[in-house]
Design an enzyme around this catalytic site. Structure first.
Site, PDB file in Angstrom:
ATOM      1  N   GLU A  51      -3.897  -6.447   3.910  1.00 22.54           N
ATOM      2  CA  GLU A  51      -3.449  -7.066   5.061  1.00 22.54           C
ATOM      3  C   GLU A  51      -3.966  -8.674   4.590  1.00 22.54           C
ATOM      4  O   GLU A  51      -4.197  -9.540   4.833  1.00 22.54           O
ATOM      5  CB  GLU A  51      -3.986  -6.822   6.397  1.00 22.54           C
ATOM      6  CG  GLU A  51      -3.099  -5.778   7.106  1.00 22.54           C
ATOM      7  CD  GLU A  51      -3.848  -4.319   6.873  1.00 22.54           C
ATOM      8  OE1 GLU A  51      -5.090  -4.008   5.450  1.00 22.54           O
ATOM      9  OE2 GLU A  51      -2.930  -3.241   7.109  1.00 22.54           O
ATOM     10  N   PHE A  77      -5.116   5.592  19.474  1.00 24.53           N
ATOM     11  CA  PHE A  77      -5.053   6.011  18.230  1.00 24.53           C
ATOM     12  C   PHE A  77      -4.371   4.520  17.156  1.00 24.53           C
ATOM     13  O   PHE A  77      -4.313   3.906  17.757  1.00 24.53           O
ATOM     14  CB  PHE A  77      -4.703   6.713  17.311  1.00 24.53           C
ATOM     15  CG  PHE A  77      -4.419   6.936  15.915  1.00 24.53           C
ATOM     16  CD1 PHE A  77      -5.853   7.324  15.128  1.00 24.53           C
ATOM     17  CD2 PHE A  77      -3.137   6.317  14.971  1.00 24.53           C
ATOM     18  CE1 PHE A  77      -5.419   6.837  13.875  1.00 24.53           C
ATOM     19  CE2 PHE A  77      -3.509   6.484  13.975  1.00 24.53           C
ATOM     20  CZ  PHE A  77      -4.175   7.226  12.810  1.00 24.53           C
ATOM     21  N   GLN A  78      -5.843   3.611  16.453  1.00 26.31           N
ATOM     22  CA  GLN A  78      -5.462   2.025  16.018  1.00 26.31           C
ATOM     23  C   GLN A  78      -5.312   1.094  16.737  1.00 26.31           C
ATOM     24  O   GLN A  78      -4.205   0.994  17.027  1.00 26.31           O
ATOM     25  CB  GLN A  78      -4.458   2.257  14.950  1.00 26.31           C
ATOM     26  CG  GLN A  78      -4.336   3.635  13.446  1.00 26.31           C
ATOM     27  CD  GLN A  78      -3.138   3.089  12.645  1.00 26.31           C
ATOM     28  OE1 GLN A  78      -2.386   3.084  12.953  1.00 26.31           O
ATOM     29  NE2 GLN A  78      -3.571   3.433  11.400  1.00 26.31           N
ATOM     30  N   LYS A 125       4.194  -1.680  20.548  1.00 22.87           N
ATOM     31  CA  LYS A 125       5.827  -0.510  20.263  1.00 22.87           C
ATOM     32  C   LYS A 125       6.313  -0.689  20.970  1.00 22.87           C
ATOM     33  O   LYS A 125       7.314  -0.923  20.885  1.00 22.87           O
ATOM     34  CB  LYS A 125       4.130   0.184  19.670  1.00 22.87           C
ATOM     35  CG  LYS A 125       5.720   1.083  18.251  1.00 22.87           C
ATOM     36  CD  LYS A 125       5.139   2.288  17.869  1.00 22.87           C
ATOM     37  CE  LYS A 125       6.039   3.205  16.938  1.00 22.87           C
ATOM     38  NZ  LYS A 125       5.081   4.349  16.185  1.00 22.87           N
ATOM     39  N   MET A 140     -23.238 -19.308  -8.258  1.00 22.80           N
ATOM     40  CA  MET A 140     -23.583 -19.649  -7.224  1.00 22.80           C
ATOM     41  C   MET A 140     -24.434 -19.387  -6.156  1.00 22.80           C
ATOM     42  O   MET A 140     -26.146 -20.033  -6.317  1.00 22.80           O
ATOM     43  CB  MET A 140     -22.268 -20.317  -6.472  1.00 22.80           C
ATOM     44  CG  MET A 140     -22.875 -21.662  -4.972  1.00 22.80           C
ATOM     45  SD  MET A 140     -23.410 -23.471  -5.937  1.00 22.80           S
ATOM     46  CE  MET A 140     -21.182 -23.971  -5.993  1.00 22.80           C
TER      47      MET A 140
END
Lengths: 569, 172
Positions: free
Chosen positions: A53, A115-116, A165, A482
């Site tokens: 993602e 869940f999630q 959803k 760096m």
């Protein structure tokens, strides 16, 4: 006609003329993906499947930064959403217009530790321009419309829309309407500069003896490069750009004195420090630009043009604040200058330019080319020459980013795509994907390092799937360069954890994904390798330049110092 | 200019905002993220149900307070922001204070203090008084100091509400 939530989502994207959406599917967005797939088959929209993602978000940023369109991304709930947070925060810091859709669990499960499930609206609140949780299908279209409107107007930024959803399922339906731009009583950005302040600004401009124009990413966002050029050339003032503002003014023009700030040019920083007037345009006096604010430009009066009133007098107090869209304000300033018909005193300006040319004579970006091992600066300079200054250059974060900014001379806006504010390693490759998708025939490079490239290396798979012929220029010094440089300067050369043990064979890695890999170890082979890569128009070429190990970025302003206290080579 | 030179002043800021879920946390989050201090914060819906009115008291130099006002205005849910401190606003705060008296003499003393401060006793049970006091914060502080000799069981303060004087009004 009544549509499902998923169908409304697609119709909204079409109404917003979204051609490309970046994302990654998951449980909470399955209805949306079902509809996306159908829409893609009908040729209405193209979905780009990233490999993570974060990659999807940076690709959307690259797409937005290289065009005048917002980037659009879709991810699932929970880990999909949290993986997107870095990209959202990056877009927030660099004012990139993004609309990010996250799936959420069913409404009746919200707050149940389902869940999630994650409170992504809560998590992203400090790093979005705005966010929404849609709680009713009736609000869906209006919310999406507001999201696009907020993301792309005023000071742009990311807007997140969290969609449970069950709002997108096949049971609930709603009439679809998508009319005029939304009316929002609480959001109304100021575009036109205040006339009185514009007149005051002209007085300051005409009286200046040692002026400098300092511009940032806001000029590019506003699409005001040609107005900036007119304004700068009318006045014959020197001009410097921030890291985010490179390309807003042609780098090869004689009035351009280079980038300013921590790794800016000596002449840009000295001119800032000794100026009596700074015209700041779409820039925000970031700490990497100002150095120590107690020592910042002691004699300068400041005119500051910015669309965000909160950017004005935030770090540095200014004399003439002008809130407005940069393009509109520049047009107003040009018009007012023409009406007045006056010019700044040319004799004073002549002295000022003479002083600047003395600083320029230090040649602060010179480097030794007579080396065996690959010189990173030379790679960037050669690439600039061979690509005729016409490439889209994305970068990751670190030394290579500074070298890219110093040695690739950007003559056009929207060509330099990097993570300036957040400084996100892993930004470069996915951003380059977004740029290449927006400009399929253009030359697109990702200048990166052996540390950064490994942070989103999985996107080599996306590049294979969509046949994106990006040229990866990896300046591999075996260190987190760096970090190592700071450890050398400020931590008694204690190179704590900054050596990149166990680097992969990047040539084989590129080949494993179906790309071309080249390893270049000698400086004399740099030009040949770049030419070879540029000739492979339809292939991604991963160039692993094995550079000198302990090269440093110069010049440099150490932390806590003023702009006149640069370390030269 | 050294830090000691910067004058910090108390500011009472009025905010009209969309009565939306999460609007309050956007304001509270802004203050914590940017390191501004909040002395008190009260919020409730107005006569227009789509709007909430918040009174926020903060302390800072003029530059900081100017930044606070700009950052508040930048929040999409915020409709209007006004720094009331500029024109001697009316400020009120309500307090419930529960005080128990050790003996009958103390009961009389508490009742006298209630009268002096124009407070009200709203509940009594076996020498325990629940008192309602309204006023600016100095008055409430003074009342707490006055009853300190007795046994203070509990203090609940609403935080400051502010409104401007005269016919000016924070409306949309």
């Amino acid at each position: 006609m009544e549509l499902t939530g998923a169908e409304i989502f697609i119709e909204c994207l079409r109404a917003e003329r979204v051609e490309t959406i970046f994302g990654y599917p998951g449980g909470a967005v399955l209805f949306l993906y079902d509809a996306l797939e159908k829409a893609e088959k009908e040729g209405k929209i193209k979905h780009i499947l990233a490999r993570h993602e974060q990659g999807a978000l940076h690709a959307a940023e690259g797409y937005a930064k290289s065009t005048d369109k917002p980037g659009v991304a879709i991810v699932t709930s929970g880990p999909g959403a949290t993986n997107a947070v870095t990209g959202i925060a990056d877009a927030y810091m660099d004012s990139v217009p993004l609309v990010v859709f996250t799936g959420q669990v069913h409404r009746h499960l919200i707050g149940n530790d389902a869940f999630q499930e994650v409170d992504i609206v809560g998590i992203t609140r400090p790093c979005v321009k705005h966010n929404f949780l849609v709680t009713d299908i009736k609000d869906l279209a209006d919310t999406i419309k507001k999201a696009f409107y907020i993301a792309t107007t005023g000071r742009p930024g990311p807007v997140l829309v969290d969609i449970p959803k069950d709002i997108t399922d096949n049971e609930s339906r709603c009439e679809f309407n998508y009319d005029a731009p939304p009316k929002m009583r609480s959001y109304n950005p100021t575009l036109k500069g205040n006339t009185r302040q514009i007149r005051r600004a002209i007085d300051f401009l005409l009286e200046a003896k040692q002026p400098i124009i300092y511009t940032g990413g806001g000029v590019i966002m506003s699409g005001a490069s040609s107005q900036l050029k007119d304004f700068t050339q009318m006045l014959n003032f020197p001009i410097t750009n921030t890291l985010m503002g490179l390309g807003a003014y042609p780098a090869t023009d004689k009035q351009f004195v280079g980038m300013l700030g921590m790794h800016g040019t000596y002449e840009a920083n000295m001119a800032m420090h000794h100026s009596d007037l700074i015209i700041a345009i779409g820039a925000r006096f970031d700490d990497r630009v100002t150095g120590n604010i107690e020592k910042f430009c002691p004699d300068a009066k400041i005119i500051h043009i910015d669309i965000d009133p909160a950017s004005i007098s935030k770090n540095i107090m200014v004399n003439v604040p002008i809130v407005g869209d940069v393009k509109q304000v520049l047009l107003a300033l040009i018009k007012e200058l023409k009406i007045r018909g006056d010019q700044p005193d040319q004799e004073n300006l002549g002295h000022w330019w003479k002083q600047i040319s003395e600083w320029q004579a230090k040649d602060c970006l010179k480097f030794d080319t007579n080396t065996q091992r690959v010189k990173a600066q030379y790679v960037v300079q050669k690439y600039w020459e061979l690509s005729e200054g016409d490439a889209y250059v994305c970068s990751d974060v670190g030394q290579h980013q500074m070298w890219a900014a110093q040695y690739y001379k950007f003559d056009q806006p929207n060509r330099w795509i990097n993570s300036g504010g957040l400084g996100t390693m892993g930004f470069g490759l996915p951003a380059a994907m977004g740029v290449q998708l927006a400009h399929p025939d253009a030359e697109v490079a990702c200048i990166t390092g052996d540390g950064s490239i490994q942070m989103c290396i999985q996107e080599l798979g996306t590049c294979s799937q969509y046949k994106l012929p990006i040229k990866i220029i990896s300046l591999n010094n075996g260190y987190l360069g760096m970090v190592r440089q700071w450890q050398e300067f400020f931590y008694q050369k204690n190179y704590a954890m900054s050596y990149n043990e166990a680097l992969p064979d990047f040539v084989k890695l590129a080949e494993a994904y179906g790309h071309v890999g080249l390893r270049i170890e000698k400086n004399e082979d740099v030009e040949g390798a770049l030419k070879e890569a540029l000739a492979l128009k339809d292939r991604l070429v991963f160039m692993d330049f094995v550079t000198e190990q302990e090269g440093n970025v110069y010049p440099m302003i150490p932390a806590g110092a003023g702009l006149n206290e640069m370390i030269l080579v | 200019m050294g830090m000691s030179m910067i004058k910090e002043e108390r500011h009472v800021i009025s905010i009209l905002m969309e009565n939306e879920a999460g609007a309050l946390s956007r304001v509270a989050g802004l203050f914590s993220a940017r390191g501004y201090n909040i002395e008190s914060l009260t919020v409730a819906p107005t006569e227009d149900k789509s709007l909430s009115r918040m009174t926020l008291v903060t302390c800072g130099s003029n530059d900081i307070v100017e930044q606070i006002l700009k950052q508040l205005n930048k929040l999409i849910d915020v409709v209007k922001v006004y720094d009331l401190s500029e024109d001697n606003p009316i400020e009120r705060e309500m307090m419930f204070i529960k005080v128990s008296a050790n003996n009958m003499a103390a009961c009389g003393a508490i009742k006298r203090l209630v009268d002096i401060f124009r407070a009200r006793i709203i509940d009594v049970k076996s020498r325990t008084f629940t008192i309602e006091v309204t006023g600016d914060r100095n008055k409430l502080n003074a009342f707490i100091a006055a009853v300190e000799d007795h046994n203070i069981l509990e203090v609940v303060r609403s935080g400051c509400m502010g409104i401007s004087r005269g016919n000016s009004a924070l409306k949309i």
